[in-house]
Design an enzyme around this catalytic site. Structure first.
Site, PDB file in Angstrom:
ATOM      1  N   HIS A  19      43.257  43.261  76.380  1.00  0.00           N
ATOM      2  CA  HIS A  19      43.055  43.894  75.402  1.00  0.00           C
ATOM      3  C   HIS A  19      43.847  43.879  74.403  1.00  0.00           C
ATOM      4  O   HIS A  19      43.428  43.485  73.355  1.00  0.00           O
ATOM      5  CB  HIS A  19      43.976  45.463  76.245  1.00  0.00           C
ATOM      6  N   LYS A  45      40.259  63.034  85.147  1.00  0.00           N
ATOM      7  CA  LYS A  45      41.137  61.579  85.403  1.00  0.00           C
ATOM      8  C   LYS A  45      42.063  61.101  86.087  1.00  0.00           C
ATOM      9  O   LYS A  45      42.775  61.580  85.009  1.00  0.00           O
ATOM     10  CB  LYS A  45      40.104  60.537  84.790  1.00  0.00           C
ATOM     11  N   ARG A  94      32.933  41.658  78.754  1.00  0.00           N
ATOM     12  CA  ARG A  94      33.469  40.567  79.660  1.00  0.00           C
ATOM     13  C   ARG A  94      31.825  39.815  80.652  1.00  0.00           C
ATOM     14  O   ARG A  94      32.324  38.731  80.807  1.00  0.00           O
ATOM     15  CB  ARG A  94      34.496  41.407  81.186  1.00  0.00           C
ATOM     16  N   SER A 132      42.412  46.265  83.927  1.00  0.00           N
ATOM     17  CA  SER A 132      42.837  46.923  85.220  1.00  0.00           C
ATOM     18  C   SER A 132      42.842  47.059  86.299  1.00  0.00           C
ATOM     19  O   SER A 132      43.691  47.117  86.927  1.00  0.00           O
ATOM     20  CB  SER A 132      42.816  48.576  84.373  1.00  0.00           C
TER      21      SER A 132
HETATM   22  P1  ADP Z   1      37.833  51.871  79.436  1.00  0.00           P
HETATM   23  O1  ADP Z   1      37.917  52.826  80.690  1.00  0.00           O
HETATM   24  O2  ADP Z   1      36.785  52.311  78.314  1.00  0.00           O
HETATM   25  O3  ADP Z   1      36.503  51.283  79.920  1.00  0.00           O
HETATM   26  P2  ADP Z   1      39.578  50.145  79.145  1.00  0.00           P
HETATM   27  O4  ADP Z   1      41.165  49.973  79.111  1.00  0.00           O
HETATM   28  O5  ADP Z   1      39.392  49.335  81.215  1.00  0.00           O
HETATM   29  O6  ADP Z   1      38.767  51.255  79.354  1.00  0.00           O
HETATM   30  O7  ADP Z   1      39.123  49.315  78.870  1.00  0.00           O
HETATM   31  C1  ADP Z   1      38.829  48.858  76.996  1.00  0.00           C
HETATM   32  C2  ADP Z   1      38.192  48.037  76.799  1.00  0.00           C
HETATM   33  O8  ADP Z   1      38.587  46.957  76.473  1.00  0.00           O
HETATM   34  C3  ADP Z   1      37.006  47.854  77.369  1.00  0.00           C
HETATM   35  O9  ADP Z   1      35.352  48.310  75.653  1.00  0.00           O
HETATM   36  C4  ADP Z   1      36.167  46.934  77.635  1.00  0.00           C
HETATM   37  O10 ADP Z   1      35.482  45.849  77.679  1.00  0.00           O
HETATM   38  C5  ADP Z   1      37.590  45.559  77.224  1.00  0.00           C
HETATM   39  N1  ADP Z   1      38.609  44.763  77.870  1.00  0.00           N
HETATM   40  C6  ADP Z   1      39.091  45.059  79.229  1.00  0.00           C
HETATM   41  N2  ADP Z   1      39.799  44.073  79.394  1.00  0.00           N
HETATM   42  C7  ADP Z   1      39.538  43.652  78.962  1.00  0.00           C
HETATM   43  C8  ADP Z   1      39.116  41.945  78.969  1.00  0.00           C
HETATM   44  N3  ADP Z   1      39.975  41.330  79.604  1.00  0.00           N
HETATM   45  N4  ADP Z   1      38.463  41.348  77.506  1.00  0.00           N
HETATM   46  C9  ADP Z   1      37.791  41.637  76.819  1.00  0.00           C
HETATM   47  N5  ADP Z   1      37.618  42.954  76.747  1.00  0.00           N
HETATM   48  C10 ADP Z   1      38.516  43.465  77.227  1.00  0.00           C
END
Ligand code: ADP
Length: 176
Positions: A19, A45, A94, A132
């Site tokens: 992130h 959630k 990803r 995450s």
């Molecule tokens: P959501 O539940 O909306 O997917 P996340 O917090 O998991 O929320 O992810 C938010 C955004 O960050 C998403 O677009 C996800 O693809 C991106 N993201 C998460 N981890 C990575 C990573 N390791 N590299 C690039 N983008 C990421």
């Protein structure tokens, strides 16, 4: 000229280096005057970290980026973006598996808010495997016994501290 705003929505539960890398790279592009990291609140959630904890995580990493702000929203991201007058929603990709969902979601968002486009950033190879959920699995299965350097390759130090406090070895481990 009106401010150019982008919204980067997510759960950030917890925030990972993937992130942060995205925030860093979007900021470096200097395309937007403001990048709002939007913590989505979904009352149905269950999250692992509270909203306050997730805000704390984000606050500690955005300090070097004057154009980055944090907000929270319980509705649709597209609606938020439209209300803010944002020109783009930023998402990370990803793997192929992200693509289908993200593609569908971006089309839906376009339908809801036609003036808001979606900007996809490819994950950094260093973090392409990070999510995450995976970080939490490692933490919950005792992976935090590993040395601190490995943990800090996955998450910012503020998150490492919270994870170790809850799931891992004593806080002192972080200073080794
Ligand atoms: P959501 O539940 O909306 O997917 P996340 O917090 O998991 O929320 O992810 C938010 C955004 O960050 C998403 O677009 C996800 O693809 C991106 N993201 C998460 N981890 C990575 C990573 N390791 N590299 C690039 N983008 C990421």
């Amino acid at each position: 000229m009106p401010k150019k705003i982008a919204v980067y929505p997510g759960s950030f539960d917890p925030l990972t280096n993937g992130h942060v890398d995205l925030i860093d790279r979007v900021s470096a592009l200097s395309v937007f005057d403001e990048l709002t990291v939007l913590i989505g609140i979904n009352p149905t959630k269950n999250t692992r970290f509270t909203l306050e904890e997730r805000i704390e995580m984000l606050e500690s990493v955005i300090q070097p980026y004057p154009g980055v702000t944090i907000d929270q929203y319980s509705g649709l991201t597209a609606q938020y973006a439209q209300e803010r007058g944002a020109s783009a929603i930023v998402r990370g990709l990803r793997a192929f598996s992200d693509f289908e969902n993200e593609f569908q979601m971006s089309l839906m968002n376009r339908q809801i808010a036609p003036q808001v486009d979606t900007l996809f950033m490819m994950a950094n190879t260093k973090y392409a495997h990070l999510s995450s959920t995976l970080v939490m699995q490692v933490a919950q299965m005792g992976g935090l016994q590993m040395n601190n350097k490995k943990l800090l390759e996955m998450v910012p130090s503020v998150v490492a501290e919270m994870l170790v406090k809850t799931y891992g070895s004593p806080r002192d481990e972080l200073n080794k």
